[in-house]
Design a protein around this motif. Structure first.
Motif, PDB file in Angstrom:
ATOM      1  N   TRP A 443       0.845  -1.207   0.000  1.00 43.53           N
ATOM      2  CA  TRP A 443       0.000   0.000   0.000  1.00 43.53           C
ATOM      3  C   TRP A 443       0.879   1.256   0.000  1.00 43.53           C
ATOM      4  CZ3 TRP A 443      -1.187   4.385   2.737  1.00 43.53           C
ATOM      5  CH2 TRP A 443      -2.461   4.930   2.580  1.00 43.53           C
ATOM      6  N   LYS A 444       1.906   1.241   0.832  1.00 45.62           N
ATOM      7  CA  LYS A 444       2.816   2.392   0.897  1.00 45.62           C
ATOM      8  C   LYS A 444       3.540   2.598  -0.429  1.00 45.62           C
ATOM      9  CE  LYS A 444       6.533   4.364   3.702  1.00 45.62           C
ATOM     10  NZ  LYS A 444       7.427   4.150   4.878  1.00 45.62           N
ATOM     11  N   HIS A 445       3.960   1.510  -1.058  1.00 41.78           N
ATOM     12  CA  HIS A 445       4.637   1.617  -2.356  1.00 41.78           C
ATOM     13  C   HIS A 445       3.711   2.237  -3.402  1.00 41.78           C
ATOM     14  CE1 HIS A 445       7.036   0.608  -5.870  1.00 41.78           C
ATOM     15  NE2 HIS A 445       5.995  -0.042  -6.384  1.00 41.78           N
ATOM     16  N   LEU A 446       2.464   1.792  -3.425  1.00 41.32           N
ATOM     17  CA  LEU A 446       1.517   2.337  -4.399  1.00 41.32           C
ATOM     18  C   LEU A 446       1.193   3.809  -4.119  1.00 41.32           C
ATOM     19  CD1 LEU A 446      -0.952  -0.667  -4.808  1.00 41.32           C
ATOM     20  CD2 LEU A 446       0.725   0.166  -6.477  1.00 41.32           C
ATOM     21  N   LYS A 447       1.184   4.181  -2.850  1.00 43.82           N
ATOM     22  CA  LYS A 447       0.941   5.588  -2.529  1.00 43.82           C
ATOM     23  C   LYS A 447       2.103   6.451  -3.018  1.00 43.82           C
ATOM     24  CE  LYS A 447      -0.085   8.926   1.091  1.00 43.82           C
ATOM     25  NZ  LYS A 447      -0.355   9.186   2.529  1.00 43.82           N
ATOM     26  N   GLU A 448       3.335   5.970  -2.844  1.00 43.66           N
ATOM     27  CA  GLU A 448       4.495   6.711  -3.340  1.00 43.66           C
ATOM     28  C   GLU A 448       4.406   6.899  -4.854  1.00 43.66           C
ATOM     29  OE1 GLU A 448       7.159   8.182  -1.760  1.00 43.66           O
ATOM     30  OE2 GLU A 448       5.887   7.874   0.005  1.00 43.66           O
ATOM     31  N   LEU A 449       3.965   5.846  -5.561  1.00 40.66           N
ATOM     32  CA  LEU A 449       3.785   5.964  -7.006  1.00 40.66           C
ATOM     33  C   LEU A 449       2.710   7.000  -7.348  1.00 40.66           C
ATOM     34  CD1 LEU A 449       3.883   2.289  -8.345  1.00 40.66           C
ATOM     35  CD2 LEU A 449       5.545   4.096  -8.769  1.00 40.66           C
ATOM     36  N   ARG A 450       1.653   7.000  -6.557  1.00 34.38           N
ATOM     37  CA  ARG A 450       0.551   7.959  -6.769  1.00 34.38           C
ATOM     38  C   ARG A 450       1.042   9.389  -6.596  1.00 34.38           C
ATOM     39  NH1 ARG A 450      -3.103  11.184  -7.069  1.00 34.38           N
ATOM     40  NH2 ARG A 450      -5.319  10.865  -6.678  1.00 34.38           N
TER      41      ARG A 450
END
Length: 476
Positions: A443-450
């Motif tokens: 989830w944190k990785h995807l938020k960074e991408l966002r």
């Protein structure tokens, strides 16, 4: 003499507004054989034409007798101050506190007054902090009592003590802080004898609990003119007793404007922040952040070979010092957290005008600020104190551009609630994993991408998640 007559006319008008309730209450006390007087700050504010809905009365009745008088008349009663002789009631939209005459005693050691009941109005007024708070009006008779010249001091806009300031401050050292608070609230000037006693007796403030100091300081900072109060704290040495970081700024030169030191710069920033409230309710969080935003500079000061002064990472050090100071003053954790975050972020904007910010940087700025973004806007604008009009105009234009850019991205992406393009359930389903740390890291990785790239299409987000999972060893 016209000033006094004007003040008296204000008082009459204000008292008439509340007299239906106050006179009715006075008649009830008289019928029970007791005196009742509007007193203290209520009389002062009535004379200034700004009496609010909180009224203070004093009486010769003891708390249990006061309860008997108001029972059946008051719409609500509270006894939280009973041990100090105070009974609170509510009636017709007014919040009323009724306190038995006091004759407080202090031993010079204890941090709180020991309350003893008095038996007359004059002794009660004598033990009050300042002459402008030592006036009373009887109800229902409306007889004015002013044994210490409070009305004259109100007209002269001066802060004096009924007794000698040394005796008054010796009884309760917190009154020194209250003098600065009233200077900030009313824009009154302290009598020279009051200032001299504050300076000589500043160390006595150490007898007072952190909570009492915190409450008075909060009221000072939220006053109409907090800069005047802050200067008093520094000039008398009171700030050194509970907020040494403020006076510690005095010798530090601000790299943004070499014509003034960081102390003067800080006071200007506080004044700017007050102005940006646009007449609304005082915002303690914003004002405290403005006050503390540069407290990290003394510890980070460096002088380069060219003689220029720099304070690298002072916002990081300042955030840490702010947290320590507010914790020592017993501020609530949520308030402290907000102020610390504003201090930590106050420099983030600088560099935007050089065209270095990507959309990703703007997203992170908004996300890191969260609900504090409106305050961060005001703090950053307040921090521009340069006298160079061209530079000031450029900084203002840059921040206008940043706010406009935030608004555009906000409309497209809802920056206030940035979330990954896949939620926890989708992550677990795609990776075939149960709830746990892996889901959190994904989830944190995807938020960074966002934040970095903006909204992703579903297929793109899933592909990125699978690539990450393989690299992390979560998929074969």
């Amino acid at each position: 003499m016209s000033v006094l007559n004007s003040a008296q006319r204000n008082a009459v008008a204000e008292l008439l507004r509340v007299s239906p309730v106050s006179d009715e209450l006075g008649r009830r006390f008289a019928a029970a054989g007791h005196e009742l007087h509007l007193v203290g700050g209520s009389v002062r504010d009535a004379l200034l034409g700004r009496l609010g809905d909180d009224l203070d009365f004093c009486t010769d009745a003891r708390p249990e007798q006061t309860l008997a008088v108001v029972k059946g008349w008051a719409e609500a009663i509270w006894e939280t101050g009973r041990e100090f002789g105070t009974i609170g009631v509510q009636k017709a939209g007014l919040r009323i506190e009724i306190t038995t005459f006091r004759a407080e005693a202090y031993d010079g050691i204890s941090r709180n007054p020991v309350v003893a009941y008095g038996d007359n109005l004059l002794d009660d007024l004598r033990r009050r902090d300042f002459t402008i708070n030592a006036m009373a009006v009887s109800v229902p008779g409306h007889e004015f009592t002013d044994p210490y010249g409070g009305l004259q001091d109100l007209a002269a806009r001066v802060i004096r003590t009924p007794d000698s300031p040394e005796m008054s401050f010796g009884d309760d050292p917190l009154r020194m802080l209250r003098a600065a608070r009233f200077a900030a609230k009313l824009r009154f000037a302290p009598d020279p004898a009051v200032v001299a006693a504050m300076t000589a007796m500043a160390a006595d403030l150490d007898r007072i609990t952190a909570e009492r100091i915190r409450d008075e300081f909060t009221k000072l900072l939220c006053g109409a003119d907090p800069v005047t109060g802050l200067r008093m704290l520094v000039d008398t040495g009171l700030a050194d007793r509970f907020l040494p970081e403020l006076s510690g700024l005095k010798l530090e030169i601000d790299e943004h404007a070499q014509h003034k030191d960081v102390y003067e710069h800080t006071l200007i920033v506080v004044a700017n922040a007050v102005r940006l409230e646009n007449g609304g309710a005082p915002d303690f969080t914003l004002r405290m952040a403005a006050l503390m935003h540069d407290v990290g500079k003394p510890a980070t000061k460096e002088v380069g070979r060219d003689g220029r002064v720099s304070f690298h990472h002072h916002e990081v050090v300042g955030a840490r010092l702010t947290k320590q100071r507010m914790k020592a003053l017993r501020y609530p954790k949520d308030v402290t957290s907000d102020v610390v975050q504003l201090v930590a972020l106050h420099l983030r904007f600088y560099g935007y005008g050089r065209g270095e910010w990507t959309d990703s940087a703007v997203r992170r700025y908004v996300t890191d600020a969260g609900d504090l973004l409106p305050r961060l806007h005001k703090l950053t604008r307040s921090d521009c104190t340069t006298r160079n009009r061209r530079k000031a105009a450029a900084l203002s234009a840059d921040y206008d551009a940043l706010e406009a850019r935030i608004a555009r991205l906000q409309a497209d992406e809802d920056l206030a609630r940035v979330r990954p393009d896949l939620d926890g359930n989708a992550i677990m389903e795609l990776l075939g994993v149960p709830p746990g740390p892996v889901v959190g890291r994904a989830w944190k990785h995807l938020k960074e991408l966002r934040l970095e790239r903006g909204p992703l299409a579903r297929e793109e987000a899933e592909a990125e998640l699978l690539t990450w999972a393989r690299e992390q060893g979560h998929l074969s």
